[in-house]
Design an enzyme around this catalytic site. Structure first.
Site, PDB file in Angstrom:
ATOM      1  N   LYS A  80       6.312 -27.310   4.606  1.00 40.47           N
ATOM      2  CA  LYS A  80       5.512 -26.362   3.836  1.00 40.47           C
ATOM      3  C   LYS A  80       5.141 -27.029   2.511  1.00 40.47           C
ATOM      4  O   LYS A  80       5.953 -27.777   1.938  1.00 40.47           O
ATOM      5  CB  LYS A  80       6.359 -25.107   3.601  1.00 40.47           C
ATOM      6  CG  LYS A  80       5.672 -23.944   2.924  1.00 40.47           C
ATOM      7  CD  LYS A  80       6.636 -22.743   2.839  1.00 40.47           C
ATOM      8  CE  LYS A  80       5.994 -21.496   2.249  1.00 40.47           C
ATOM      9  NZ  LYS A  80       6.948 -20.354   2.218  1.00 40.47           N
ATOM     10  N   SER A 155       4.883 -16.183   4.292  1.00 42.13           N
ATOM     11  CA  SER A 155       4.028 -17.195   3.722  1.00 42.13           C
ATOM     12  C   SER A 155       4.131 -18.559   4.411  1.00 42.13           C
ATOM     13  O   SER A 155       3.229 -19.385   4.239  1.00 42.13           O
ATOM     14  CB  SER A 155       4.358 -17.372   2.239  1.00 42.13           C
ATOM     15  OG  SER A 155       5.654 -17.891   2.069  1.00 42.13           O
ATOM     16  N   SER A 179       9.540 -14.793   4.612  1.00 43.88           N
ATOM     17  CA  SER A 179       8.473 -15.774   4.816  1.00 43.88           C
ATOM     18  C   SER A 179       8.763 -16.844   5.849  1.00 43.88           C
ATOM     19  O   SER A 179       7.867 -17.590   6.225  1.00 43.88           O
ATOM     20  CB  SER A 179       8.122 -16.450   3.491  1.00 43.88           C
ATOM     21  OG  SER A 179       7.277 -15.613   2.749  1.00 43.88           O
TER      22      SER A 179
END
Lengths: 487, 95
Positions: A80, A155, A179
């Site tokens: 990420k 996310s 997330s």
């Protein structure tokens, strides 16, 4: 097995160990798969092809010399874009950090490098990890590989989509209110949010420091366990890092659920849940019972207050953490600003997206003079009640089982202009963050339209090994992880 | 609770955010809705409850006060939008 990229991390590791496949071959397969599907999925913000191949070559050389660094040496993974990577641009999917090239690695990035895993690139996310659909990325939304018109969740949606689309074998995400788990549920992948403090936050761009926790995302429970073991380390560079031993999650992984007591919180099966999600969860609970677990009806009475508590606390912490983006030391700076104050306000006004500004404003309001007691302090007290609910329930049961997300993947654009409706996507995941507990999402079925559904397991602090064992017992009965997304 | 435009502007000033008039309008509506939603916390009696600021409730950690290597100045300045020598450059604040 049709292709190299269909292998799980542990399957690939076995082929690397037997020298049937090289790390360079695996990394090239991953890069080719990215070239083939990422124009549709859009999981990557940037691919580091030279870096990944160089690392793969080094892995193959070690293998040849008989000195692999870890069980996953040579297995390519993605990160990420919230993790600092030395020499590789890191933006947290925000314009305000465009062009930022970190001078050092996050601790988890260092650990993956030390374990010999090639890092293929940086994955899309909601800006500063604020969002549940990846649509708040300043660059572009990521698409769900199971249905390109839908969101992969957020996310860590880029991480989930890349793993589900078989662009990488595994990935790291972060979980502040769900997330990791929510996108895992929406993409038929496994995601583990470790106990707060289990995995170092050093070099992880901060959103809400008392809630954020990095964790692994992969296609199987075994892969998730193997990746988790590489990053669960005490880190003196993070003052909230827990000084506990790295768990062995692989040894007992196949031990099953016989004799375990699993709590089913009645508040987590409330109105608003999609009927197909509810039906699949009920069937999954029956299966766990058949496998030898005992289901116990439990209550977490303050659950309905968790959402409000979470948004006040997370936004307050975010408003403080994001004060550092002022255009002085890194990232973008507004042009033509007159004076220092205007430089700050314009840099931030131009650099942050709508969701980030909304949360900074909410947090600043909740912390401001005259409102602190009514909002921030009150929320901290309710957090105590939510923690106590879990403490009581864990005196009766070994783990808690619930849906991960109240609905399957929704259409891109469907909730963008309605923050409250978007926030409801996190209703089952965020109490775990408030209490600092470990949580895991494992695939448990599909809707009739072919959209994945996830089951969430919550555990006592530092009890990740048991969650993985329960998830594995369930996974063993299914072939969900073998099903490839139709992308 | 409905936020006035004036309150939104005040919070934006505290947040060091420049907002367009359209943004001010939008945030007044959206933040009011969020504040209405969080008002449900008022229903709880929390007079006897201690706040939890952190899930692990860790006490402060101290380490030995010893000299360690840190980032060299050129690495620390490498991302600066503007610099002068070994310093970050900012607009003049004193005439």
């Amino acid at each position: 097995m049709s292709s190299l990229t269909d292998l799980s991390m542990l399957e690939l590791a076995a082929k690397l160990a037997s020298r049937e496949v090289s790390s360079v071959e695996a990394t090239q397969a991953s890069l080719q798969r990215i070239a083939q599907v990422d124009p549709k999925v859009r999981a990557f913000l940037r691919v580091d092809e030279p870096g990944a191949l160089k690392s793969a070559e080094a892995s193959d050389a070690r293998r040849k010399a008989g000195s692999p660094l870890s069980a996953l040496d040579g297995v390519p993974v993605g990160l990420k874009d919230i993790f600092l990577t030395e020499g590789v641009e890191t933006t947290c999917a925000s314009r305000v950090l465009e062009g930022f090239v970190p001078p050092y690695d996050a601790t988890v990035v260092r650990l993956l490098k030390e374990a010999g895993l090639p890092l293929v690139g940086k994955l899309n996310m909601d800006e500063f990890a604020m969002g549940s659909s990846n649509e708040s990325s300043a660059y572009f939304p990521t698409h769900n590989p199971w249905d390109l018109t839908r969101t992969p969740g957020g996310s860590s949606g880029g991480s989930a989509a890349a793993v589900a689309a078989r662009e990488v074998f595994g990935a790291l995400g972060t979980d502040t209110g769900g997330s990791i788990r929510q996108p895992a549920a929406l993409t038929n992948t496994v995601g583990l949010k470790p106990t707060y403090g289990r995995v170092s936050r050093y070099g992880v761009i901060a959103f809400a420091s008392s809630l954020d926790q990095p964790g692994p995302m992969a296609r199987t429970v075994g892969d998730t366990a193997a990746l988790f073991q590489l990053i669960a380390r005490h880190d003196p560079l993070d003052s909230t890092s827990a000084d506990v031993e790295t768990p062995d999650c692989l040894t007992g992984l196949e031990d099953g659920v016989r004799g375990l007591k699993l709590g089913v919180p009645r508040e987590y099966f409330a109105e608003g849940m999609d009927p197909e999600v509810a039906g699949t969860l009920r069937a999954s609970l029956e299966e766990l019972e058949k496998l030898g677990a005992t289901l116990v009806d439990v209550s977490l009475p303050h659950t309905k207050y968790a959402l409000a508590t979470y948004y006040l606390l997370a936004s307050s912490e975010a408003s403080s953490n994001l004060a550092r983006y002022d255009g002085i030391r890194y990232g973008q700076r507004a042009k033509d600003a007159r004076g220092l104050k205007e430089l700050y306000t314009q840099t931030r006004g131009q650099g942050f997206g709508a969701e980030v500004k909304r949360r900074i404003m909410l947090g600043t309001y909740a912390l401001s003079a005259g409102y602190y007691d009514a909002y921030y302090l009150r929320a901290q007290k309710v957090r105590t009640l939510i923690r106590e609910d879990f403490t009581k329930v864990f005196q009766q049961v070994d783990a808690i089982v619930s849906p991960t997300s109240p609905v399957p993947a929704f259409k891109l654009g469907a909730k963008v202009d309605d923050p409250l409706s978007m926030y409801l996507m996190d209703v089952y995941t965020l109490p775990c963050n408030l209490a600092g507990l470990p949580g895991l999402s494992v695939p448990c079925g599909f809707t009739q339209a072919g959209l994945p559904i996830g089951m969430q397991l919550l555990g006592r602090p530092f009890d990740e090994a048991r969650l993985l064992r329960i998830a594995r017992a369930f996974e063993r009965e299914h072939d969900f992880f073998r099903r490839a997304a139709p992308v | 609770m409905a936020l006035t435009l004036e309150q939104v502007r005040h919070v934006a000033t505290l947040s060091r955010l420049s907002l367009t008039p359209q943004e001010e309008e939008r945030y007044a509506t959206q933040l009011s809705a969020v504040l209405d939603a969080v008002a449900e916390l008022e229903a709880l009696d929390i007079s006897q409850v201690e706040p939890t600021s952190h899930a692990t409730l860790a006490s402060s950690l101290l380490r030995e006060d010893v000299l360690r290597p840190s980032l060299p100045p050129e690495a620390g300045l490498a991302n600066a939008p503007a610099k002068v020598g070994t310093a970050f450059a900012v607009p003049k604040i004193l005439e």
